[in-house]
Design an enzyme around this catalytic site. Structure first.
Site, PDB file in Angstrom:
ATOM      1  CG  HIS A   1      -1.665   1.276   1.443  1.00  0.00           C
ATOM      2  ND1 HIS A   1      -2.504   1.891   0.536  1.00  0.00           N
ATOM      3  CD2 HIS A   1      -1.590   2.113   2.514  1.00  0.00           C
ATOM      4  CE1 HIS A   1      -2.924   3.046   1.045  1.00  0.00           C
ATOM      5  NE2 HIS A   1      -2.390   3.203   2.243  1.00  0.00           N
TER       6      HIS A   1
ATOM      7  CG  ASP B   1      -3.710   6.984   2.259  1.00  0.00           C
ATOM      8  OD1 ASP B   1      -3.508   5.788   2.019  1.00  0.00           O
ATOM      9  OD2 ASP B   1      -4.175   7.411   3.338  1.00  0.00           O
TER      10      ASP B   1
ATOM     11  CD  GLU C   1      -3.609   6.188  11.767  1.00  0.00           C
ATOM     12  OE1 GLU C   1      -3.313   7.299  12.228  1.00  0.00           O
ATOM     13  OE2 GLU C   1      -4.769   5.782  11.613  1.00  0.00           O
ATOM     14  CG  ASP C   2      -1.110   1.504  10.322  1.00  0.00           C
ATOM     15  OD1 ASP C   2      -2.046   2.086  10.907  1.00  0.00           O
ATOM     16  OD2 ASP C   2      -1.112   1.211   9.118  1.00  0.00           O
TER      17      ASP C   2
HETATM   18 MN    MN Z   1      -2.683   4.693   3.901  1.00  0.00          MN
END
Ligand code: MN
Length: 736
Positions: free
Chosen positions: A61, A154, A90-91
């Site tokens: 991604h 995105d 974020e992840d």
């Molecule tokens: Mn993304």
């Protein structure tokens, strides 16, 4: 996963990465490549073990997003690195903003931080939250516009790979895309991306419509190709004779824009005539490109008649997004209008990539160029915020949702549901403003409070201390907030008038030798066919139950037989004490009125839905039977309204005792200082009178005036006239 599978996947990741470097629109230096490699390594590490819904390794991604950023948008190495890192903080909780800053420096860290912030914006789908998100996203432009561009990339990749998601999630993301991301992409000049976002948005919000149009486009492809061939044939010789180096292409309009045309013009797919545009892209050096554009224009219009109202010269003055081209619409073969877009190769590249291409052509240094682009964009967006109307115009928000955007006099943006009135706007600013609304100006002009607002309107609310909600407001206010405030105010008002009314009633009954007690109240409620004691007190308070009616009541009571019957009824209905004190506004709907003027007309109730008083209804003008009244939710309503809109009449049930009428009062007398003041004071201090207009004239010391007032009944009007007569200097007051 087996070892072989893991190896295969790693090879695929490496391949995707190499591809990314290869497709970059900007030439990458060794330094650039180092930065990108570092970002790639960190992203691989951070997303290690994570998988997308589809099952593929997560890292695909960010690589795909970086590829869109590098190839389609043509951004620099900094942006490519940030795109690779966009989901890392974020992840993966092991990475913080500080880590990114330490490894990649300020700029990348700032962009990644901006992206993380956007991701954490409320995920609510209701339109007002989305609008708020939209606003917040625009604010991040002050940090770095690349944040938004990467966010758009995105979103594009997420939209492209949504198939394995739950349907409700797809729909949610798709509607947000149409609402926020497509307009943003449009504004930034990323036309190709905007188009793709719109088409994908449609695919998931209205799949049937999307596939139907897609299918029809494929079916008509041959015909379209034939048409472009026929068109080219006519101009090709002339273009060749001029020694031009060019290419003629047919560009199909997007599915989304065909859909929009079908809705807007109320036509079928077949009836949309401009489903594609003809594009002529020519080679030229910078010095000659404008001249050549007009030469091509001249050749095309030698053979096809142009529509003079459809000429757009974006070469002499490019769009604020940087778009340059010459557009004409001509009467093409088979008598069909066809749009012809004339662009040089440079212009075409700008149209596809925005300013990144623009500056590639203007300067040698891409990094500088990009900064200039960003500055320019920021400037455009900021200045658009001050010129609020253009701002909305350019984002074309109203195209994408049922929400409208209006502005306060200071330029603050407010979103309201479509159909909202100035009253809704007033209550959305502040309850106090709503309550004191006296009038409204839209774009500088006084308008009725019932006027429907449009996106881009600038609304100013005029307030006055004496103004207060009246029952008519409920007809104009559409937002829940405004309606509940108006209702509670009316309830308060009714209660207050009811309290006064109770005292008035006690006094008046005393004169009639009747004591006001629970039993009397019960008797009166029944006698006047009301529901509650408050209804009774209120009517006495506003004067709809007047002395004559009270005398009639007294007389009826002295009639023994009558009294006996009444008592029986009363006992049966036996209104409890609790019920008497109830504050609730109960409306007695006993009259049906039509149109804005609330006219009383003859009508019949439709037998298909049998409306009863109080139901939301509309009138339908039949050919033989006059007006038929249907419920708004009658099964036949939709087809009547869509097929015979011109025969639909507004209709509503009203409480006839609450009906207002307007009356004109003329007055004359001797002009003296303060006279006008006295008159307006008396009118505005009288709580049951609304002044619609007034005009005064003075001639040689003789004064004459005309006042248009709205009152509920005759006794109020009489009282007002009596009070006006008492003013010093007033000689004559009469009703016209
Ligand atoms: Mn993304």
């Amino acid at each position: 996963m087996t070892e072989v599978e893991i190896e295969k996947e790693n090879a695929a990741i490496a391949k995707a990465y190499k591809e990314l470097l290869k497709v970059s629109y900007q030439t990458l230096t060794t330094e650039d490549k180092k930065l990108i490699r570092h970002a790639f390594d960190v992203a691989v590490e951070a997303h290690n073990g994570q998988r997308r819904k589809s099952g593929e390794a997560y890292i695909f991604h960010p690589i795909a997003v970086a590829k869109i950023v590098a190839q389609e948008i043509g951004l620099d190495a900094t942006s490519i690195a940030a795109a690779l890192l966009h989901d890392v903080v974020e992840d993966n909780e092991n990475y913080t903003k500080e880590d990114i800053e330490r490894m990649f420096g300020d700029t990348v860290a700032r962009i990644v931080d901006g992206l993380t912030k956007i991701s954490s914006l409320s995920k609510e789908t209701d339109v007002s939250t989305q609008a708020e998100n939209f606003r917040k996203m625009l604010l991040t432009l002050n940090d770095d516009v690349r944040v938004i561009i990467i966010k758009i990339a995105d979103r594009l990749h997420n939209m492209q790979t949504m198939d394995s998601m739950r349907t409700d999630k797809q729909e949610k993301i798709a509607s947000e895309t149409l609402y926020i991301y497509a307009p943003l992409a449009h504004r930034i000049g990323l036309y190709n991306i905007k188009t793709e976002l719109e088409d994908l948005g449609l695919k998931y919000t209205e799949p049937e419509v999307y596939h139907d149009i897609l299918h029809k486009i494929k079916e008509s492809k041959e015909e379209q190709d034939a048409y472009i061939k026929a068109f080219s044939k006519v101009v090709v010789d002339a273009l060749d004779n001029e020694g031009l180096n060019y290419e003629i292409k047919g560009r199909p309009k997007s599915i989304f824009s065909i859909r929009r045309k079908m809705i807007k013009q109320g036509v079928s797919f077949e009836e949309v005539y401009d489903k594609f545009a003809v594009r002529i892209i020519y080679k030229s050096d910078l010095a000659n490109e404008k001249f050549l554009a007009w030469k091509i224009y001249s050749i095309v219009t030698d053979h096809f008649t142009p529509n003079p109202t459809r000429l757009r010269d974006w070469i002499s003055s490019p769009k604020s997004t940087g778009y340059e081209a010459l557009h004409i619409t001509v009467m093409g073969p088979k008598g069909r209008w066809v749009e012809v877009q004339i662009r040089s190769e440079r212009m075409n590249e700008i149209a596809e990539k925005g300013y990144a291409a623009h500056y590639k052509y203007k300067h040698g240094n891409a990094e500088d160029a990009l900064d200039t682009w960003i500055d320019k964009l920021q400037e455009a967006l900021e200045s658009n915020e001050t010129n609020a109307v253009d701002f909305v115009e350019q984002f074309k928000l109203n195209l994408y949702s049922k929400e409208i955007y209006v502005f306060s006099p200071k330029g603050d943006l407010k979103s309201l549901p479509k159909g909202a009135s100035p009253l809704d706007f007033a209550f959305s600013i502040h309850t106090e403003v709503g309550m004191k609304t006296r009038g409204a100006k839209v774009n500088g002009k006084l308008v009725p409070l019932s006027q429907e607002l449009k996106s881009g309107d600038q609304v100013e609310i005029l307030t006055s201390e004496n103004a207060k909600p009246n029952a008519n407001w409920l007809d104009y206010a559409t937002t829940a907030r405004a309606r509940s405030k108006i209702k509670s105010s009316l309830r308060e008002e009714k209660k207050r008038i009811g309290e006064d009314g109770k005292e008035i009633l006690r006094r008046k009954l005393k004169q009639l030798k009747i004591h006001l007690d629970e039993k009397t109240i019960n008797d009166m409620v029944v006698y006047f066919k009301l529901k509650t004691s408050l209804d009774l007190f209120y009517r006495v308070g506003v004067g709809t139950i007047d002395n004559t009616m009270l005398k009639e009541f007294a007389a009826s009571r002295s009639n023994a037989l009558m009294s006996f019957i009444k008592n029986k009824i009363t006992r049966r209905q036996n209104i409890s004490k609790e019920e008497l004190d109830r504050e609730e506004v109960t409306s007695k709907y006993d009259m049906l009125v039509f149109g804005k003027e609330e006219e009383k007309l003859d009508y019949k109730l439709a037998s298909c839905c049998n409306p009863i008083p109080g139901d939301p209804v509309f009138g339908f003008l039949t050919i033989n039977e006059g007006i038929k009244v249907h419920k708004k939710n009658c099964p036949n309503a939709l087809s009547l309204q869509s097929n015979y809109a011109y025969r639909i009449m507004l209709a509503k049930w009203i409480d006839s005792s609450q009906q207002e009428f307007s009356a004109i009062i003329t007055l004359s007398g001797i002009d003296n200082i303060g006279l006008v003041n006295d008159i307006t004071r008396i009118i505005s201090s009288n709580m049951h009178v609304n002044m619609k207009s007034l005009s005064f004239d003075s001639d040689d010391g003789i004064f004459s005036g005309k006042i248009n007032v709205i009152v509920k009944n005759n006794s109020m009007l009489k009282k007002l006239i009596d009070n006006l007569k008492k003013i010093n200097g007033i000689d004559k007051v009469s009703r016209v």
